[in-house]
Design an enzyme around this catalytic site. Sequence first.
Site, PDB file in Angstrom:
ATOM      1  N   CYS A   8      44.770  44.968  52.485  1.00  0.00           N
ATOM      2  CA  CYS A   8      45.705  43.966  53.631  1.00  0.00           C
ATOM      3  C   CYS A   8      47.148  44.033  53.130  1.00  0.00           C
ATOM      4  O   CYS A   8      47.473  43.829  52.484  1.00  0.00           O
ATOM      5  CB  CYS A   8      45.037  42.915  54.052  1.00  0.00           C
ATOM      6  N   GLU A  44      49.234  41.681  53.626  1.00  0.00           N
ATOM      7  CA  GLU A  44      49.547  40.305  53.162  1.00  0.00           C
ATOM      8  C   GLU A  44      49.055  40.232  51.602  1.00  0.00           C
ATOM      9  O   GLU A  44      50.004  39.985  50.602  1.00  0.00           O
ATOM     10  CB  GLU A  44      48.603  39.223  53.764  1.00  0.00           C
ATOM     11  N   CYS A  56      42.668  37.414  52.772  1.00  0.00           N
ATOM     12  CA  CYS A  56      44.071  37.381  52.501  1.00  0.00           C
ATOM     13  C   CYS A  56      44.462  35.657  52.374  1.00  0.00           C
ATOM     14  O   CYS A  56      45.014  35.462  51.618  1.00  0.00           O
ATOM     15  CB  CYS A  56      44.835  37.860  53.625  1.00  0.00           C
ATOM     16  N   ASN A  72      49.659  47.364  55.033  1.00  0.00           N
ATOM     17  CA  ASN A  72      48.086  47.600  54.764  1.00  0.00           C
ATOM     18  C   ASN A  72      47.969  49.097  54.379  1.00  0.00           C
ATOM     19  O   ASN A  72      48.787  49.805  54.841  1.00  0.00           O
ATOM     20  CB  ASN A  72      47.250  47.283  55.867  1.00  0.00           C
ATOM     21  N   CYS A  96      43.574  37.733  57.575  1.00  0.00           N
ATOM     22  CA  CYS A  96      41.967  37.470  57.443  1.00  0.00           C
ATOM     23  C   CYS A  96      41.735  36.430  56.108  1.00  0.00           C
ATOM     24  O   CYS A  96      42.347  36.171  55.614  1.00  0.00           O
ATOM     25  CB  CYS A  96      41.759  39.137  56.956  1.00  0.00           C
ATOM     26  N   GLU A 146      45.256  51.819  53.870  1.00  0.00           N
ATOM     27  CA  GLU A 146      43.729  52.110  53.923  1.00  0.00           C
ATOM     28  C   GLU A 146      43.145  53.300  53.227  1.00  0.00           C
ATOM     29  O   GLU A 146      44.119  54.084  52.507  1.00  0.00           O
ATOM     30  CB  GLU A 146      43.372  52.357  55.179  1.00  0.00           C
TER      31      GLU A 146
HETATM   32  N1  THU Z   1      44.378  43.892  57.892  1.00  0.00           N
HETATM   33  C1  THU Z   1      45.685  43.476  57.205  1.00  0.00           C
HETATM   34  O1  THU Z   1      46.394  44.249  56.874  1.00  0.00           O
HETATM   35  N2  THU Z   1      45.732  42.084  57.259  1.00  0.00           N
HETATM   36  C2  THU Z   1      44.882  41.241  57.771  1.00  0.00           C
HETATM   37  O2  THU Z   1      44.861  39.812  57.552  1.00  0.00           O
HETATM   38  C3  THU Z   1      43.844  41.704  58.778  1.00  0.00           C
HETATM   39  C4  THU Z   1      43.395  43.113  58.736  1.00  0.00           C
HETATM   40  C5  THU Z   1      44.183  45.386  57.896  1.00  0.00           C
HETATM   41  C6  THU Z   1      43.036  45.908  57.154  1.00  0.00           C
HETATM   42  C7  THU Z   1      42.919  46.913  57.765  1.00  0.00           C
HETATM   43  O3  THU Z   1      43.668  48.133  56.996  1.00  0.00           O
HETATM   44  C8  THU Z   1      43.171  46.945  59.329  1.00  0.00           C
HETATM   45  O4  THU Z   1      44.215  45.747  59.055  1.00  0.00           O
HETATM   46  C9  THU Z   1      41.894  46.685  60.212  1.00  0.00           C
HETATM   47  O5  THU Z   1      41.266  45.682  59.642  1.00  0.00           O
END
Ligand code: THU
Length: 160
Positions: A73, A75, A115, A62, A112, A64
């Site tokens: 994210c 994925e 994704c 991920n 999530c 940010e």
């Molecule tokens: N995140 C992911 O990378 N994948 C997911 O399926 C759920 C959330 C990341 C997004 C964000 O940077 C952090 O986790 C918190 O939500």
Amino acid sequence: MKEIKIETTLYIYKEIKALPKDVIALMQNAIEARKNAYAPYSNFNVGAALLLDNGEIITGNNQENASYPSGLCAERTAIYYAGSQYPKAKIIRMAISAGSKNNKTTKPIPPCGACRQAIAEYEVKQDTPIEIYFMGETGKIAKSNSLANLLPLVFDKSVL
Ligand code: THU
């Protein structure tokens, strides 16, 4: 009125060692990828690794952003890279590991909803199920035989 029930099957592995050998290696790639996550706002690091049918392993984590919704994210970082570099390759499976810097995640963390939608696009495109293995930082691993299992009533190109 008719009631419709939708069932999903997940397989739970007790620990990484219990996974099939090649899946252990893929999960280790996801764990490694997680270490390079850029998550200064959530402190929640996620790594994803994809095995393609040409033998390539693609990883992502991920990323940010100070403008929160601009982040992505793990994925989707991985699957969009795979789609951009190997548009003809099929994705055999995805391994995901998620860990928080605030507390240890010991249960499987599923991808999530956004994704799942993104992965669904590729599963429909390649017309072959993508296996999904997901875990926390340690502990049990959950496996779904396909993305469709994680996203019933999928919205896909068939309705456009
Ligand atoms: N995140 C992911 O990378 N994948 C997911 O399926 C759920 C959330 C990341 C997004 C964000 O940077 C952090 O986790 C918190 O939500």
